[in-house]
Enzyme design. Structure first.
Site, PDB file in Angstrom:
ATOM      1  N   SER A  97      -2.605   1.233  -4.763  1.00 15.09           N
ATOM      2  CA  SER A  97      -2.384  -0.209  -4.593  1.00 15.09           C
ATOM      3  C   SER A  97      -3.662  -1.003  -4.795  1.00 15.09           C
ATOM      4  O   SER A  97      -3.617  -2.156  -5.231  1.00 15.09           O
ATOM      5  CB  SER A  97      -1.859  -0.514  -3.185  1.00 15.09           C
TER       6      SER A  97
ATOM      7  N   ASP B  25       6.780 -20.794   1.140  1.00 16.19           N
ATOM      8  CA  ASP B  25       5.927 -20.135   2.129  1.00 16.19           C
ATOM      9  C   ASP B  25       5.519 -18.745   1.632  1.00 16.19           C
ATOM     10  O   ASP B  25       6.361 -17.851   1.494  1.00 16.19           O
ATOM     11  CB  ASP B  25       6.665 -20.012   3.460  1.00 16.19           C
TER      12      ASP B  25
ATOM     13  N   VAL C 115       2.360  -2.536 -20.250  1.00 13.71           N
ATOM     14  CA  VAL C 115       2.013  -2.267 -18.846  1.00 13.71           C
ATOM     15  C   VAL C 115       0.779  -1.385 -18.786  1.00 13.71           C
ATOM     16  O   VAL C 115       0.708  -0.362 -19.470  1.00 13.71           O
ATOM     17  CB  VAL C 115       3.177  -1.568 -18.104  1.00 13.71           C
TER      18      VAL C 115
ATOM     19  N   PRO D 275     -11.601 -16.541   4.916  1.00 11.02           N
ATOM     20  CA  PRO D 275     -12.847 -17.135   4.380  1.00 11.02           C
ATOM     21  C   PRO D 275     -13.199 -16.663   2.976  1.00 11.02           C
ATOM     22  O   PRO D 275     -13.795 -17.417   2.209  1.00 11.02           O
ATOM     23  CB  PRO D 275     -13.902 -16.684   5.399  1.00 11.02           C
ATOM     24  N   ASP D 276     -12.825 -15.432   2.614  1.00  8.50           N
ATOM     25  CA  ASP D 276     -13.146 -14.919   1.282  1.00  8.50           C
ATOM     26  C   ASP D 276     -12.190 -15.432   0.208  1.00  8.50           C
ATOM     27  O   ASP D 276     -12.455 -15.263  -0.990  1.00  8.50           O
ATOM     28  CB  ASP D 276     -13.101 -13.388   1.279  1.00  8.50           C
TER      29      ASP D 276
ATOM     30  N   ASP E   1       3.355  -9.603  -4.318  1.00 11.25           N
ATOM     31  CA  ASP E   1       3.149  -8.712  -3.174  1.00 11.25           C
ATOM     32  C   ASP E   1       3.794  -9.301  -1.918  1.00 11.25           C
ATOM     33  O   ASP E   1       4.808  -9.987  -2.010  1.00 11.25           O
ATOM     34  CB  ASP E   1       1.637  -8.485  -2.971  1.00 11.25           C
TER      35      ASP E   1
ATOM     36  N   HIS F 271      -0.668  -6.356   3.282  1.00 11.27           N
ATOM     37  CA  HIS F 271      -0.895  -5.645   2.025  1.00 11.27           C
ATOM     38  C   HIS F 271      -1.354  -6.578   0.917  1.00 11.27           C
ATOM     39  O   HIS F 271      -2.310  -6.294   0.195  1.00 11.27           O
ATOM     40  CB  HIS F 271       0.390  -4.920   1.618  1.00 11.27           C
TER      41      HIS F 271
END
Length: 360
Positions: A279, A120, A232, A102-103, A94, A127
């Protein structure tokens, strides 16, 4: 509140909390679909947009958000009594991930920026963080929303530029990398990519190594004529009433459906927000698969798919249909179906630990 960008069809309003997809984004998506394989603009140009894009705005999560409606709907809390996905890696291909959220903090593995060939994986658009949160956000925040597989690890593979667009080549490279790094579940929340032969080949490579590729059906509200692929799992969206939103793309290629409207998830910058689109339905399925693998790590991709589809709640027309696929996912029922299947087939083949493919 986090607002989202939706591919909507002419003559109808977009989903709530959503704005229409820009003309350029729609044209690039259509060109990707129509040009097909072997055309360099589809393969190399940054023309593929996410199945939903997100922007960052402050949002105050309601009390008791751990019991977000979509988690209860897919029976995630019931499944957590057996497993939370510990030991399973979900690759998120993505826009990157906010690894300091935090999660998510402490559970995001070192990833790779495939587009720029460097380490990076900072989230470019928000998203990817929302997708990762839907799949595997942890229980760390009382005001947060856990992911379906709250104990799984996350492998971020960044494939987008600053506007959130990617290319077939970047997605394909990321799938191969995820397979070589041992990801058992790979989520790619971009439209149309699963119809490309190069993606299908990469999905088969992943499957040979015990992994499963999960993708969204899309948000254009159309009925496509794509054939299903055994490698898929394509996911359509449902709403709070287990209905099919008009913007969720249909077709014979749809495997299952999952909640995809007004989901409370982690968003970039340590915040939480509501998101809408296929998504975010797709990573819910990725999370359920991670629970199944954690409970039965020896299960093959074929067994995982069979258990996922056979245990889904049949909606719409009886049996498989283009709107819901085999039905809306149920995490607890999927675990039960896989356990029964494993008892009946105890000698099934193990995932293939084949040598990694050389990275190009």
């Amino acid at each position: 509140m986090i607002t989202t960008t939706t591919c909507s069809t002419p003559g109808r309003s977009a989903p709530s909390q959503a704005t229409r997809f820009g003309a350029l984004g729609l044209l690039t998506l259509l060109s990707t679909l129509l040009l097909g394989p072997g055309v360099s603009p589809s393969d190399d140009g940054l023309t593929i947009a996410p199945a939903e894009q997100a922007t960052d705005q402050m949002f105050t999560a309601p009390a008791g958000a751990l019991q977000a409606w979509h988690l209860k709907r897919v029976q995630a809390p019931e499944a957590w009594a057996a497993t939370t996905g510990v030991g399973v890696t979900i690759a998120i291909i993505d826009s990157g991930i906010d690894a300091q959220h935090p999660d998510l903090k402490g559970r995001v593995l070192p990833g790779w920026n495939v587009l720029e060939d460097q380490p990076d994986t900072t989230d470019a658009t928000g998203h990817g963080t929302a997708v990762a949160g839907a799949a595997a956000a942890g229980f760390s925040q009382a005001q947060g929303a856990a992911g379906v597989a709250a104990g799984a690890r996350i492998l971020p593979l960044k494939v987008t530029n600053g506007t959130g667009h990617t290319s077939i080549n970047a997605v394909v490279k990321a799938i191969y990398r995820a397979a070589d790094q041992g990801a058992r579940v790979v989520n790619v929340s971009f439209e149309v990519v699963a119809s490309h032969p190069a993606v299908l080949r990469a999905a088969l490579y992943l499957q040979e190594r015990g992994g499963v590729l999960v993708v969204p059906s899309g948000n254009r509200g159309e009925r496509l004529t794509l054939a299903p692929s055994p490698a898929v799992i394509t996911v359509a969206a449902t709403d709070q009433d287990d209905e099919h939103p008009r913007w969720s793309t249909q077709g014979a290629h749809v495997s299952v459906s999952a909640p995809g409207k007004d989901l409370l998830v982690a968003v970039r910058g340590g915040r939480h927000g509501t998101v809408t689109g296929t998504s975010y339905a797709s990573p819910l399925v990725a999370g359920v698969l991670a629970l199944m693998i954690a409970a039965h790590p020896e299960a093959t991709p074929q067994q995982l798919r069979q258990a996922l589809e056979s245990s889904a709640l049949d909606l719409g027309e009886p049996g498989h249909d283009p709107a819901f696929g085999h039905g809306r996912i149920d995490a607890q029922a999927a675990l039960r179906a896989l356990a029964q299947q494993r008892q009946a087939q105890p000698q099934a083949a193990q995932p293939n630990p084949a040598a990694p493919r050389a990275q190009s």
